[in-house]
Design a protein around this motif. Structure first.
Motif, PDB file in Angstrom:
ATOM      1  N   ILE A 173      47.819 -74.740 -67.267  1.00 52.41           N
ATOM      2  CA  ILE A 173      47.963 -74.562 -65.814  1.00 52.41           C
ATOM      3  C   ILE A 173      46.753 -73.802 -65.276  1.00 52.41           C
ATOM      4  O   ILE A 173      46.176 -74.182 -64.246  1.00 52.41           O
ATOM      5  CB  ILE A 173      49.270 -73.800 -65.477  1.00 52.41           C
ATOM      6  N   SER A 229      43.956 -75.431 -62.675  1.00 50.47           N
ATOM      7  CA  SER A 229      43.928 -74.903 -61.301  1.00 50.47           C
ATOM      8  C   SER A 229      42.719 -74.002 -61.071  1.00 50.47           C
ATOM      9  O   SER A 229      42.671 -73.271 -60.081  1.00 50.47           O
ATOM     10  CB  SER A 229      45.216 -74.122 -61.023  1.00 50.47           C
ATOM     11  N   GLU A 240      46.406 -70.682 -60.667  1.00 52.59           N
ATOM     12  CA  GLU A 240      47.861 -70.802 -60.827  1.00 52.59           C
ATOM     13  C   GLU A 240      48.303 -70.413 -62.230  1.00 52.59           C
ATOM     14  O   GLU A 240      47.496 -70.403 -63.163  1.00 52.59           O
ATOM     15  CB  GLU A 240      48.291 -72.252 -60.562  1.00 52.59           C
ATOM     16  N   LYS A 244      56.683 -71.533 -60.474  1.00 48.56           N
ATOM     17  CA  LYS A 244      56.787 -72.980 -60.737  1.00 48.56           C
ATOM     18  C   LYS A 244      58.246 -73.380 -60.980  1.00 48.56           C
ATOM     19  O   LYS A 244      59.028 -72.622 -61.545  1.00 48.56           O
ATOM     20  CB  LYS A 244      55.974 -73.358 -61.981  1.00 48.56           C
ATOM     21  N   VAL A 271      56.637 -78.564 -63.386  1.00 47.69           N
ATOM     22  CA  VAL A 271      56.373 -78.635 -64.833  1.00 47.69           C
ATOM     23  C   VAL A 271      57.570 -79.282 -65.512  1.00 47.69           C
ATOM     24  O   VAL A 271      58.709 -78.946 -65.175  1.00 47.69           O
ATOM     25  CB  VAL A 271      56.189 -77.199 -65.417  1.00 47.69           C
ATOM     26  N   PHE A 283      52.413 -80.939 -64.651  1.00 42.85           N
ATOM     27  CA  PHE A 283      52.206 -80.571 -66.050  1.00 42.85           C
ATOM     28  C   PHE A 283      53.385 -81.038 -66.894  1.00 42.85           C
ATOM     29  O   PHE A 283      54.527 -80.696 -66.589  1.00 42.85           O
ATOM     30  CB  PHE A 283      52.061 -79.043 -66.180  1.00 42.85           C
TER      31      PHE A 283
END
Ligand SMILES: NC(=O)C1=CN([C@@H]2O[C@H](COP(=O)(O)OP(=O)(O)OC[C@H]3O[C@@H](n4cnc5c(N)ncnc54)[C@H](OP(=O)(O)O)[C@@H]3O)[C@@H](O)[C@H]2O)C=CC1
Ligand SMILES: O=C(O)CCC(=O)C(=O)O
Length: 259
Positions: free
Chosen positions: A2, A6, A10, A15, A106, A131
């Motif tokens: 992540i 990002s 992030e 999330k 995610v 993700f």
């Protein structure tokens, strides 16, 4: 993953994380994501899925209750039918969570093999997932992987990131996701051999180092062997497979097991 995707902006913080399964892998994936500030929006078992309907999601306390249920070999239906919990969650019989969980950032398949179909991969992309990391072995079907990889090639910096599980090429700690379990087994063997006892915090710290190195290895290997198109994320599938292959080949060479 992540942080890299990002540009360091992030993390798991805030999330929405969809998880399948409610066994060992799913429970600890949920607890780690909660520790990192995420909200768990689903867990499931072989009979159906539990979907959170409020902003708190599935809490660490509830994961503990589910762990107790599972030790007794009970199903999530027990929770879904209990007067205390039945209004707090949506329970969907016979369903996997991927098409049911609403907006998601995610997804962590953590139940069993082939548990994300092509349709479900599309549904996850449509629901906003960026993700996907496999806890289960071979969690995604080939159709799902093809969809994630196509998205990576076409959407470039806006694409989904798919991190395959560790053992698709029987490699140890050379791949981007899922290697945590076998890495901790390695740490247990190291403690046993050296007659050492590490605290859970020490094991967690060592594991973090291993997982960072594992991700970096897959990423750098992808960059080295597969030139990404302009603006495209490197393929963690290719990088992890090649890094895994190289590690096994080097170990065979070191052992003289070469012909
Ligand atoms: N990443 C890692 O380090 C590790 C990965 N694994 C892999 O992760 C996966 C889960 O392992 P683990 O948590 O230990 O296993 P468990 O048996 O503890 O839990 C499996 C969970 O998946 C559910 N499940 C099983 N089969 C199906 C199915 N056909 N459809 C829907 N749900 C199903 C089970 O439901 P129910 O409760 O109803 O039985 C249970 O909730 C496996 O693929 C395993 O090989 C395992 C260990 C370590
Ligand atoms: O316990 C281990 O060494 C890892 C187990 C694992 O990843 C698995 O069973 O799939």
């Amino acid at each position: 993953m992540i942080q890299y995707a990002s540009g360091g902006k992030e993390s798991f913080e805030g999330k929405r994380v969809a998880i399948s399964g409610s066994g060992n892998v799913a429970q600890y994936a949920a607890l780690k994501a909660i520790e990192l500030g995420a909200t768990i929006i689903s867990l499931s078992d072989s009979k159906g899925s539990l979907i959170a309907t409020d902003d708190k999601g599935i809490t660490a306390e509830l994961v503990g209750i589910i762990a107790d249920l599972k030790v007794k070999r009970k199903q999530l239906t027990e929770l879904a039918n209990s007067s205390e919990y039945k209004n707090k969650f949506k329970y969907i019989e016979g369903a996997r969570p991927w098409k049911e969980c609403g907006k998601v950032d995610v997804a962590l398949p953590s139940a069993t093999q082939n548990e994300v179909s092509g349709d479900e991969a599309e549904a996850l992309i449509d629901a906003g997932a960026k993700f996907i990391a496999e806890g289960s072995n071979m969690g995604c079907t080939q159709e799902a992987i093809d969809i994630f990889e196509k998205h990576r090639r076409e959407k470039k910096g806006e694409a989904i990131w798919y991190a395959p599980e560790a053992k698709r090429t029987s490699s140890f700690a050379g791949k981007a996701a899922n290697a945590g379990g076998v890495a901790v087994s390695g740490l247990e063997m190291a403690q046993n051999s050296a007659r050492l006892t590490w605290t859970s915090e020490e094991v967690d710290e060592k594991l973090k180092g291993i997982m960072k190195a594992c991700f970096a290895n897959g990423l750098e290997t992808a960059k080295e062997y597969v030139t990404p198109g302009e603006g495209e994320f490197p393929s963690l599938v290719a990088g992890s497979n090649i890094a895994g292959f190289k590690k096994v080949a080097a170990a065979m060479l070191d052992q003289g097991d070469w012909w």
